[in-house]
Design a protein around this motif. Structure first.
Motif, PDB file in Angstrom:
ATOM      1  N   ASN A 125       2.327   1.760  -3.527  1.00 56.56           N
ATOM      2  CA  ASN A 125       1.328   2.299  -4.436  1.00 56.56           C
ATOM      3  C   ASN A 125       1.066   3.782  -4.162  1.00 56.56           C
TER       4      ASN A 125
ATOM      5  N   ALA B  49       3.989   5.808  -5.434  1.00 58.03           N
ATOM      6  CA  ALA B  49       4.035   5.771  -6.893  1.00 58.03           C
ATOM      7  C   ALA B  49       2.876   6.525  -7.519  1.00 58.03           C
ATOM      8  N   GLY B  50       1.760   6.657  -6.789  1.00 60.34           N
ATOM      9  CA  GLY B  50       0.582   7.310  -7.346  1.00 60.34           C
ATOM     10  C   GLY B  50      -0.186   6.428  -8.297  1.00 60.34           C
ATOM     11  N   GLU B  51       0.064   5.124  -8.261  1.00 52.34           N
ATOM     12  CA  GLU B  51      -0.654   4.181  -9.117  1.00 52.34           C
ATOM     13  C   GLU B  51      -0.584   2.792  -8.493  1.00 52.34           C
ATOM     14  N   GLU B  52      -1.416   1.883  -9.017  1.00 50.31           N
ATOM     15  CA  GLU B  52      -1.470   0.525  -8.472  1.00 50.31           C
ATOM     16  C   GLU B  52      -0.351  -0.317  -9.088  1.00 50.31           C
ATOM     17  N   ILE B  53       0.745  -0.428  -8.362  1.00 47.74           N
ATOM     18  CA  ILE B  53       1.878  -1.232  -8.823  1.00 47.74           C
ATOM     19  C   ILE B  53       1.811  -2.640  -8.245  1.00 47.74           C
TER      20      ILE B  53
ATOM     21  N   VAL C  17       9.221   0.536  -8.741  1.00 46.36           N
ATOM     22  CA  VAL C  17       8.767   1.635  -9.579  1.00 46.36           C
ATOM     23  C   VAL C  17       9.842   2.718  -9.546  1.00 46.36           C
TER      24      VAL C  17
ATOM     25  N   THR D 133       0.836  -1.207   0.000  1.00 45.37           N
ATOM     26  CA  THR D 133       0.000   0.000   0.000  1.00 45.37           C
ATOM     27  C   THR D 133       0.864   1.246   0.000  1.00 45.37           C
TER      28      THR D 133
END
Length: 362
Positions: free
Chosen positions: A170, A173-177, A193, A167
């Motif tokens: 993510n 990163a600002g996105e669902e990795i 990422v 969590t």
């Protein structure tokens, strides 16, 4: 539109021409086909830059700086390619001139042994050699920071299962990795990422939760997590409410983060965003500290580091010798090593390594 660049005022120092074409790939393909039919060929990677070097338009330091500028992903990398390389170029010019003067003084001691030169002449020569060697070792000490900035840092998230590591990845990163689940042990392998933290490129990696397990696949993930942590530049040690923090490997800077503050208790919450702005600022500061070259000569490539290390080593050996002829030979070896830094000695394998990393057409 055809623009010509007569020699020697082109990038390569040769007669050159550039064609600006309208349209898309079909037009480019047709013109390229017409040119190759007339005897032209596609350039090899770095061929234009290598020709510029061979024609005296660039030295190796300038060529490497240009390659780093082209490849720069962040503002800090761009500054390193421009300002850091310029500082290295100036330092190299100063080192070369000082070494030339030291060699001249040493030759005078060799050529005029019967002139009863005062002892302070030899003492001043030794002091000059020591000062130059020490300055180079200062530059070498700053090299790892410049090299890390050029290559990018490795930040690793480490902690027990279900501590909120994925969590957190993510959220940063600002996105669902990574897949997030309430079931412990969801992450089996390292997921990463690329981030820009304060202008520094950082590869942020999520790892498997650390615990003893009979599951062979999860156990391999734990082993890889520990191995990744041992190679990291910085660790984010994550623990949820009631969890213990994983021990940090020695000599690796780290930050302890208590997660899941949305469940009550202190810490931050990647779900609600509480504390995330402050965390990103702290990580950016850590990245800048790890890549701070102190504004000095930026030895950012292994080739550059090796050249300066060889030069300093030869100067150190010269200081240990009392015979003028042997000391003079070590100074000549130092000059040869320093000449490799800017390309004064054209070694084919070195040139191939430098220019092969360029893109086609540059």
């Amino acid at each position: 539109l055809v623009v010509t660049f007569p020699a020697p005022h082109s990038f390569t120092g040769e007669d050159c021409a550039e064609l600006s074409l309208h349209g898309g790939r079909a037009v480019l393909a047709a013109v390229s086909g017409a040119l190759t039919a007339l005897g032209a060929r596609y350039a090899e990677p770095g061929e234009f830059s290598r020709r510029a070097f061979e024609n005296g338009r660039l030295d190796l330091l300038e060529a490497e700086a240009m390659a780093d500028l082209i490849a720069a992903e962040t503002e800090a990398q761009r500054r390193l390619a421009v300002a850091g390389a310029d500082a290295l170029h100036q330092a190299c010019a100063s080192w070369r001139e000082r070494l030339r003067q030291l060699m001249a003084r040493q030759e005078a001691l060799i050529d005029f042994p019967d002139e009863d030169l005062p002892p302070e002449v030899d003492a001043a020569l030794s002091a000059g050699i020591a000062a130059l060697r020490d300055e180079m070792y200062v530059a070498l000490a700053a090299a790892p920071a410049a090299e890390r900035l050029r290559e990018g840092l490795e930040f690793v998230i480490l902690g027990p299962p279900n501590a909120g590591k994925s969590t957190l990845l993510n959220a940063l990163a600002g996105e669902e990795i990574a897949i997030v689940s309430e079931a412990p042990g969801t992450t089996r392998d390292a997921l990463g990422v690329r981030l820009d933290l304060g202008g520094v490129p950082v590869h942020l990696t999520d790892t498997a939760g650390l615990r003893d397990t009979a599951d062979a696949i999860e156990a391999e993930g734990v082993r890889r997590a520990r191995a990744r942590a041992a190679r990291a530049d910085f660790l984010l040690l994550v623990a949820g409410p009631g969890d213990d923090f994983a021990p940090a490997p020695e000599n690796i800077p780290h930050l302890r983060l208590r997660t899941k503050a949305d469940l009550g208790g202190p810490g931050l919450s990647a779900r609600t965003g509480a504390g995330m702005v402050e965390l990103r600022a702290r990580l950016a500061e850590a990245a800048r500290e790890l890549t701070d070259t102190k504004g000095g000569a930026a030895l950012a490539r292994p080739r550059q580091i090796a050249c300066v290390r060889d030069t300093a080593a030869a100067l150190g050996r010269a200081l240990e010798l009392s015979e003028p002829e042997l000391r003079g030979e070590e100074l000549r070896l130092a000059a040869a090593a320093l000449a490799r830094l800017v390309g004064g000695i054209a070694v084919e394998e070195v040139l191939d390594a430098v220019f092969s990393g360029f893109c086609i057409g540059k």
